[in-house]
Design a protein around this motif. Structure first.
Motif: not given
Length: 345
Positions: A132, A134, A149, A163, A171, A206, A222
């Motif tokens: 996961r 950026i 992060y 996000i 998450n 996502d 993200i």
């Protein structure tokens, strides 16, 4: 005079000598029942390969991860499921805590799968790694502006981050990993600052976050890398254009590394075919299966002798967080409560 007996006659002879329960077990061992939160297209070909190689048949049920866990809980002893396949260490830990998994001692898995990618008590085993990371708009953000992060809480990103919601397990696990690294108080301060930088209220999956960056609704997202890979490989030109507008950044490379998670598998607590279930897990951890699965699902293998796909290699080498993923599940409750206090909806 000695005569060779046919396979059929040998079976009949064995049937006369074996107790009925042993015969039943012998027959039952030739199939395995699978509950999978992975889509059929991502698991069915692997099961067919397993059947061709071992002669063990299978029955497959696919559904959403949380639905399958509730089904296992409600079915209890009567469940037909032998193997549970799902995504995210947080979900696997929930299944363990719900008492629907059994600990197993499988030497092949303990040798091939690194300790941090499987349950510390062998209730579940990671079968593919997911990162996961950026993503950024190439025309509005320079890679040199990015680092960790943690740095996404900086006011410079105010109104620029997309996000998913706090109800998303991916998450939750990311926040759980930060709790492990920094503790609850510092992670909550980070989450509050991150929420202040949201470009919009969290919505969608996502892929929606990546499309929002491409559309100019935000500059940073993200997301898991395989969603980006799917856009690249899409048959639709519009998807490929979204991918072309994005850059992938590996965060925390000078520290603990990028956040990793797994999709995993486990033998169920009330498996009726435990030996067949264990053989399936061994098969899934083979180099051939790992390589094939990575090619199809665009996730990273968990074993050292399997090759990542050419597409994944194009994303570049990276340092991944080697945190034992059991901690993601163990920190899940604290992560959810923290995100709620921070106003992450």
């Amino acid at each position: 005079m000695y005569r060779r007996l046919s396979v059929f006659k040998l079976f009949v002879l064995a049937s006369c000598l074996l107790p009925l329960t042993a015969i039943a077990n012998l027959v039952q061992a030739q199939e395995v029942n699978v509950y999978s939160a992975r889509k059929e297209a991502l698991i069915l070909p692997l099961l067919e390969k397993f059947k061709a190689e071992t002669g063990i048949g299978f029955n497959l049920i696919t559904a959403k991860a949380d639905e399958l866990l509730k089904r296992l809980e409600s079915e209890g002893h009567s469940t037909p499921a032998d193997v549970f396949i799902t995504t995210d260490a947080g979900r696997l830990q929930r299944a363990k805590e719900a008492g629907v998994l059994r600990a197993v001692s499988i030497a092949v898995l303990e040798t091939r799968i690194p300790p941090n990618l499987r349950d510390s008590e062998n209730y579940w085993f990671g079968m593919s790694r997911r990162a996961r990371v950026i993503f950024y708009a190439r025309d509005r953000v320079e890679a040199a502006e990015l680092s960790t992060y943690e740095a996404l809480s900086d006011p410079r990103w105010k109104g620029r981050i997309c996000i998913r919601s706090s109800s998303n397990i991916y998450n939750q696990s990311l926040v759980a990993s930060m709790i492990e690294a920094h503790g609850v108080d510092k992670t909550e301060a980070w989450a509050r600052a991150l929420v202040a930088n949201f470009a919009r209220n969290p919505a969608g999956g996502d892929t929606d976050q990546l499309r929002a960056v491409a559309a100019g609704q935000c500059d940073i997202a993200i997301a898991n890398t395989y969603y980006y890979g799917r856009l690249i490989k899409s048959s639709r030109e519009s998807d490929r254009k979204v991918a072309e507008s994005l850059g992938l950044f590996w965060p925390n490379q000078d520290g603990r590394g990028a956040h990793l998670n797994v999709s995993g598998a486990a033998v169920t607590q009330h498996a009726k075919h435990p030996e067949a279930a264990e053989r399936l897990l061994e098969f899934m951890a083979s180099a051939e299966s790992q390589t094939w699965y990575g090619e199809v699902n665009l996730e990273y293998p968990v074993t050292e002798d399997a090759q990542a796909s050419e597409l994944l290699k194009s994303f570049g080498e990276f340092k991944g967080d080697d945190l034992n993923l059991s901690r993601l599940g163990e920190n899940n409750r604290a992560a959810v409560q923290l995100m709620d206090r921070a106003g992450w909806r």
